[in-house]
Design a protein around this motif. Structure first.
Motif, short mmCIF file in Angstrom:
data_model
loop_
_atom_site.label_atom_id
_atom_site.label_comp_id
_atom_site.label_asym_id
_atom_site.label_seq_id
_atom_site.Cartn_x
_atom_site.Cartn_y
_atom_site.Cartn_z
N SER A 1 0.82 -1.21 0.00
CA SER A 1 0.00 0.00 0.00
C SER A 1 0.85 1.26 0.00
O SER A 1 2.00 1.26 0.46
CB SER A 1 -0.93 0.01 1.22
N VAL A 2 0.28 2.32 -0.53
CA VAL A 2 0.87 3.65 -0.50
C VAL A 2 -0.19 4.60 0.04
O VAL A 2 -1.37 4.25 0.09
CB VAL A 2 1.34 4.08 -1.91
N PRO A 3 0.18 5.80 0.44
CA PRO A 3 -0.84 6.77 0.88
C PRO A 3 -1.86 7.02 -0.23
O PRO A 3 -1.54 6.98 -1.42
CB PRO A 3 -0.01 8.02 1.18
N PRO A 4 -3.13 7.26 0.13
CA PRO A 4 -4.18 7.43 -0.89
C PRO A 4 -3.90 8.54 -1.88
O PRO A 4 -4.34 8.47 -3.03
CB PRO A 4 -5.42 7.73 -0.04
N GLU A 5 -3.17 9.58 -1.46
CA GLU A 5 -2.91 10.68 -2.39
C GLU A 5 -1.97 10.29 -3.52
O GLU A 5 -1.83 11.01 -4.51
CB GLU A 5 -2.31 11.88 -1.64
N LEU A 6 -1.31 9.12 -3.42
CA LEU A 6 -0.44 8.64 -4.48
C LEU A 6 -1.13 7.68 -5.43
O LEU A 6 -0.48 7.11 -6.31
CB LEU A 6 0.79 7.95 -3.89
N ALA A 7 -2.43 7.46 -5.28
CA ALA A 7 -3.15 6.54 -6.16
C ALA A 7 -3.09 7.03 -7.60
O ALA A 7 -3.23 8.22 -7.88
CB ALA A 7 -4.61 6.43 -5.70
N ALA B 1 8.83 5.90 -2.48
CA ALA B 1 9.02 7.34 -2.48
C ALA B 1 8.33 7.97 -3.67
O ALA B 1 7.98 7.29 -4.65
CB ALA B 1 10.52 7.67 -2.50
N THR B 2 8.14 9.27 -3.59
CA THR B 2 7.62 10.03 -4.72
C THR B 2 8.70 10.17 -5.78
O THR B 2 9.86 9.83 -5.55
CB THR B 2 7.14 11.41 -4.25
N VAL B 3 8.32 10.69 -6.94
CA VAL B 3 9.30 10.88 -8.01
C VAL B 3 10.38 11.86 -7.57
O VAL B 3 11.54 11.75 -8.00
CB VAL B 3 8.58 11.35 -9.29
N SER B 4 10.04 12.80 -6.71
CA SER B 4 11.02 13.77 -6.23
C SER B 4 11.96 13.20 -5.18
O SER B 4 12.92 13.87 -4.79
CB SER B 4 10.31 15.00 -5.67
N GLY B 5 11.68 11.98 -4.67
CA GLY B 5 12.58 11.33 -3.73
C GLY B 5 12.13 11.33 -2.29
O GLY B 5 12.88 10.87 -1.42
N VAL B 6 10.94 11.80 -1.97
CA VAL B 6 10.45 11.82 -0.59
C VAL B 6 9.86 10.46 -0.25
O VAL B 6 8.91 10.00 -0.90
CB VAL B 6 9.38 12.93 -0.41
N VAL B 7 10.42 9.77 0.75
CA VAL B 7 9.94 8.45 1.15
C VAL B 7 8.67 8.62 1.99
O VAL B 7 8.68 9.29 3.01
CB VAL B 7 11.02 7.70 1.95
N LEU B 8 7.58 7.98 1.55
CA LEU B 8 6.29 8.10 2.22
C LEU B 8 5.79 6.78 2.80
O LEU B 8 4.78 6.78 3.52
CB LEU B 8 5.24 8.66 1.26
N ALA B 9 6.44 5.67 2.49
CA ALA B 9 5.98 4.38 3.01
C ALA B 9 7.15 3.41 3.09
O ALA B 9 8.07 3.47 2.27
CB ALA B 9 4.88 3.80 2.12
N VAL C 1 10.38 2.71 -6.04
CA VAL C 1 10.56 1.69 -5.01
C VAL C 1 12.06 1.42 -4.85
O VAL C 1 12.76 1.19 -5.84
CB VAL C 1 9.81 0.38 -5.36
N HIS C 2 12.53 1.45 -3.60
CA HIS C 2 13.94 1.18 -3.29
C HIS C 2 14.01 -0.05 -2.39
O HIS C 2 13.26 -0.14 -1.41
CB HIS C 2 14.58 2.37 -2.56
N GLN C 3 14.91 -0.96 -2.70
CA GLN C 3 15.18 -2.11 -1.84
C GLN C 3 16.67 -2.41 -1.85
O GLN C 3 17.26 -2.59 -2.91
CB GLN C 3 14.41 -3.35 -2.26
N ARG C 4 17.24 -2.46 -0.68
CA ARG C 4 18.66 -2.79 -0.54
C ARG C 4 18.82 -4.30 -0.45
O ARG C 4 18.08 -4.97 0.27
CB ARG C 4 19.24 -2.13 0.71
N LEU C 5 19.77 -4.83 -1.21
CA LEU C 5 19.98 -6.27 -1.22
C LEU C 5 20.35 -6.77 0.17
O LEU C 5 21.16 -6.16 0.87
CB LEU C 5 21.10 -6.64 -2.20
N GLY C 6 19.74 -7.88 0.57
CA GLY C 6 19.97 -8.44 1.88
C GLY C 6 19.08 -7.90 2.96
O GLY C 6 19.17 -8.34 4.11
#
Length: 262
Positions: free
Chosen positions: A147-153, A171-179, A159-164
């Motif tokens: 899920s993401v905040p409803p305003e991002l629908a 995050a938003t396209v501007s880089g603000v992590v929201l979830a 999406v960022h994931q570090r290996l391991g």
């Protein structure tokens, strides 16, 4: 990289690379700090616009990429191809080559080379991909939904994931992590949906706000066809009366009798 080093049995002291973005900064001779620092090695980058030095890096892979790969059967799965590649690589260890002390083999050179132990942690690679959130404020990631905040629908997110690490950042396209979510077991066909409690509350609040006053939820109702609908049906079928008439009076009477007997 970690898999390759584990197959070699350790880390040597010097590596040679082409000028790729993961090793050196574009347009400069500066190395990526985390790359050499993590493995504690000396990185030697090829000089720019020097094709003869670049070939030193790629020539060792020429036999594998040409003779072995082109003769590989097309019906092999990935695991079978990997097994054949390991067998082929072991056969190359017996080939004669010139070393510092004369003619030798790769197997003898590897046995004599002193390798340092592997780093205790995996190199911090961060996988970054773009996704489009659904109207239900969900994104797909590795066979599951988060899920993401409803305003991002219906908007694009990163999406960022570090290996391991078993968490993902959205995050938003501007880089603000929201979830941030704990990841479920990846794989196709699982279809696990993970929602944050705050996202659920926000969605419910939006649904209640957008509902008509005094009637937040509309129940299912059987609405009989009107005069306009009957007129259109007659025009399509060429008849003035419905071909099938269903009366529920008999069912209603049977239900009343059953309740009376009970």
């Amino acid at each position: 990289m970690t898999v390759l080093l584990s197959l070699l049995g350790g880390v040597n002291t010097s590596w040679r690379f082409d000028r790729m973005a993961t090793v050196s900064k574009a347009g400069t001779s500066d190395l990526t700090p985390a790359f050499s620092k993590h493995h504690a090695v000396t990185v030697v980058a090829c000089r720019p616009r020097s094709g003869n030095r670049k070939g030193v890096v790629e020539k060792n892979n020429h036999t594998t990429a040409q003779r072995w790969w082109q003769n590989l059967p097309e019906d092999l799965i990935a695991e079978q191809a990997q097994t054949r590649l390991m067998t082929f690589a072991r056969s190359q260890d017996a080939r004669r080559r010139e070393g510092r002390d004369g003619s030798t083999t790769a197997a003898v050179m590897f046995a004599a080379e002193r390798l340092r132990p592997l780093p205790p942690s995996v190199f911090p690679v961060v996988v970054t991909e773009e996704r489009t959130a659904t109207r239900q404020a969900l994104i797909d990631w590795r066979g599951n939904r988060y899920s993401v905040p409803p305003e991002l629908a219906a908007t694009k997110v990163i999406v960022h994931q570090r290996l391991g690490v078993n968490t993902i950042d959205i995050a938003t396209v501007s880089g603000v992590v929201l979830a941030r979510h704990q990841t479920a077991e990846p794989g196709l066909g699982l279809g696990v949906t993970i929602r944050d409690s705050g996202h659920i509350t926000a969605l419910e609040r939006i649904a209640l706000t957008s509902a008509p006053p005094g009637r937040p939820y509309r129940k299912k109702e059987r609405i009989p066809p009107g005069a306009a609908a009957r007129h259109e049906a007659a025009a399509l079928t060429g008849t003035t009366e419905p071909t099938t008439v269903i009366s529920l009076a008999a069912y209603e009477q049977a239900a009343k009798n059953r309740n009376t007997l009970q």
